[in-house]
Design an enzyme around this catalytic site. Structure first.
Site, PDB file in Angstrom:
ATOM      1  N   ALA A 212      28.046 -29.733   3.989  1.00 52.10           N
ATOM      2  CA  ALA A 212      26.629 -29.837   4.343  1.00 52.10           C
ATOM      3  C   ALA A 212      26.463 -29.604   5.839  1.00 52.10           C
ATOM      4  CB  ALA A 212      26.116 -31.223   3.965  1.00 52.10           C
ATOM      5  N   ASN A 213      25.245 -29.700   6.338  1.00 49.12           N
ATOM      6  CA  ASN A 213      25.030 -29.664   7.789  1.00 49.12           C
ATOM      7  C   ASN A 213      23.950 -30.667   8.166  1.00 49.12           C
ATOM      8  OD1 ASN A 213      22.352 -28.275   7.895  1.00 49.12           O
ATOM      9  ND2 ASN A 213      23.534 -26.688   6.823  1.00 49.12           N
ATOM     10  N   ARG A 214      23.635 -30.751   9.450  1.00 46.78           N
ATOM     11  CA  ARG A 214      22.793 -31.841   9.941  1.00 46.78           C
ATOM     12  C   ARG A 214      21.297 -31.552   9.870  1.00 46.78           C
ATOM     13  NH1 ARG A 214      26.374 -35.257  12.413  1.00 46.78           N
ATOM     14  NH2 ARG A 214      28.265 -34.268  13.248  1.00 46.78           N
TER      15      ARG A 214
END
Ligand code: PMT
Length: 397
Positions: free
Chosen positions: A206-208
């Site tokens: 995932a990412n932020r």
């Protein structure tokens, strides 16, 4: 944003009356001419001098105390672009619903054709009382805009629903109603959030990205009259009037964006799409006892580049660039490589900028115009600048 707009600010008798001062200041700062009316009850909670000093005119309270006109009860409402009541007590809400004209504010409310925004503030028991629920439902059905209440601390140490909405949210609702509707008739699809690529049945890459910037673009677009579709990986509250398409992976986002791009005038890719994903993730959960897995990655499709390659004539394509160095140069390369009309470049290594923050600072780059810097601002203000640029590009075409 509200230049030339005449807004009647009605303040009624509740502990939140003092917050009307902040609302008034924000309206004046946004360029509005604010006509303040206080009920007799409001004067128990706040001195009229404070509001008079910040508003565009002295406070009026009585039907009979206006030396310039014998008919303030019709004149004020007829001349208004919008009437805002903040805070609104249960009594004011009931009187307005019934059409009872007992004082200057209730008279003004029923002698206007302007949009009305009511911001209730009261104790939770009152807010949930069937009569108040019924009155609010009726006002809503009549087209009155109800903003709040919020949940939080109330007078006397209680906590619950009934707190006046934030002044920022109140003024933003007013701007949405009175602001320019220069995107009317335009359809916009916006992507938001970070994609999640499965490693196995329970783990993801995932990412932020929180989706806040994409949602702000969607909210600004719909407030300016556009028909907006939001393709999202996150579960923030959907802005009213926006059509939501929920996705998770880059492949799902690509399918949703490709489909939407077929019949939308403007495409905005604010999402942070994973550049790589695991090849053939197992259907079940990988077991720890099997040791550290070797995860083989493959590139995801570049959704934006493909949208650029298949762009319809007249369609406007907006990308974002998340950079940590050489912001302008890197963003300019993406602008050209992906055939974009506009790229919104943010230096995500800078303080309070980009991923997850409520604020952003961006550079707007176009193929045929000078770059425009938008200094650190909340994401809705950044969204406003993006939509302003989209309107400018469409007007020129
Ligand atoms: O969501 P928030 O927490 O509010 O944060 C906002 C943000 C930082 C996510 C946003 O401002 C932003 O920068 N979005 C783009 C993030 C990104 O993926 O940038 P990029 O430079 O890697 O990609 C360039 C463009 O190509 C982007 O429009 C991206 O959506 C698109 N892209 C990238 C890879 C890919 N496989 N497909 C794409 O379409």
């Amino acid at each position: 944003m509200l230049e030339g707009k005449r807004i009647v600010l009605g303040v009624t008798g509740g502990i939140a009356a003092y917050k009307a001062v902040d609302v008034c200041r924000r309206l004046v700062d946004a360029g509005a001419h604010v006509v303040p009316i206080m009920t007799a009850g409001a004067e128990h909670f706040m001195g009229r001098t404070t509001l008079s000093a910040l508003a565009s005119e002295p406070v009026q309270t009585e039907l009979w105390d206006n030396p310039t006109t014998p008919i303030p009860h019709t004149q004020i409402g007829q001349g208004a672009d919008l009437i805002l009541v903040a805070p609104a007590t249960a009594r004011l809400i009931a009187a307005y619903r019934m059409g009872l004209s007992t004082d200057l504010l209730t008279n003004t409310l029923i002698a206007t054709r302007a949009p009305v925004v009511v911001c209730p503030a009261m104790h939770t028991e009152m807010w949930e009382h069937p009569s108040v629920v019924d009155n609010i439902d009726t006002l809503r059905e009549r087209g009155v805009h109800i903003v709040g209440p919020a949940v939080g601390h109330l007078a006397g140490g209680d906590v619950g629903a009934g707190r006046l909405a934030d002044p920022e949210a109140i003024v933003s609702a007013v701007v949405d109603i009175l602001g320019p509707h220069d995107m009317a008739g335009v359809s916009v699809v916006v992507s938001a959030g970070g994609t999640r690529e499965p490693i196995d049945a329970v783990r993801v890459i995932a990412n932020r990205s929180s989706g806040k910037q994409g949602y702000a673009v969607a909210a600004e677009g719909v407030a300016r009259g556009a028909a907006v579709t939001l393709v999202s990986t996150v579960s923030l509250p959907t802005p009213a009037g926006v059509q939501l398409v929920q996705v998770e992976t880059a492949a799902e986002m690509q399918a949703a964006m490709n489909q939407a791009a077929g019949d939308h005038d403007v495409v905005v890719m604010a999402a942070a799409v994973a550049d790589f994903r695991p090849v053939d993730p197992p259907a079940g959960k990988m077991k720890k006892r099997d040791g550290v897995p070797e995860i083989v990655l493959e590139p995801t499709p570049d959704i934006l580049a493909q949208l650029g390659a298949t762009k319809r004539s007249g369609q406007l394509l907006v990308g974002f660039a998340a950079e940590t160095a050489d912001l302008r140069a890197n963003a300019a390369k993406k602008l050209t490589a992906k055939s974009l009309d506009l790229i919104v470049a943010n230096d995500v290594s800078a303080a309070s900028v980009g991923f997850a923050h409520d604020t952003n600072a961006v550079t707007l780059l176009r193929p045929d115009a000078e770059p425009v810097e938008i200094d650190l601002a909340n994401k809705r203000d950044v969204a406003r600048a993006i939509i302003d640029t989209i309107v400018a590009i469409r007007t020129r075409h």
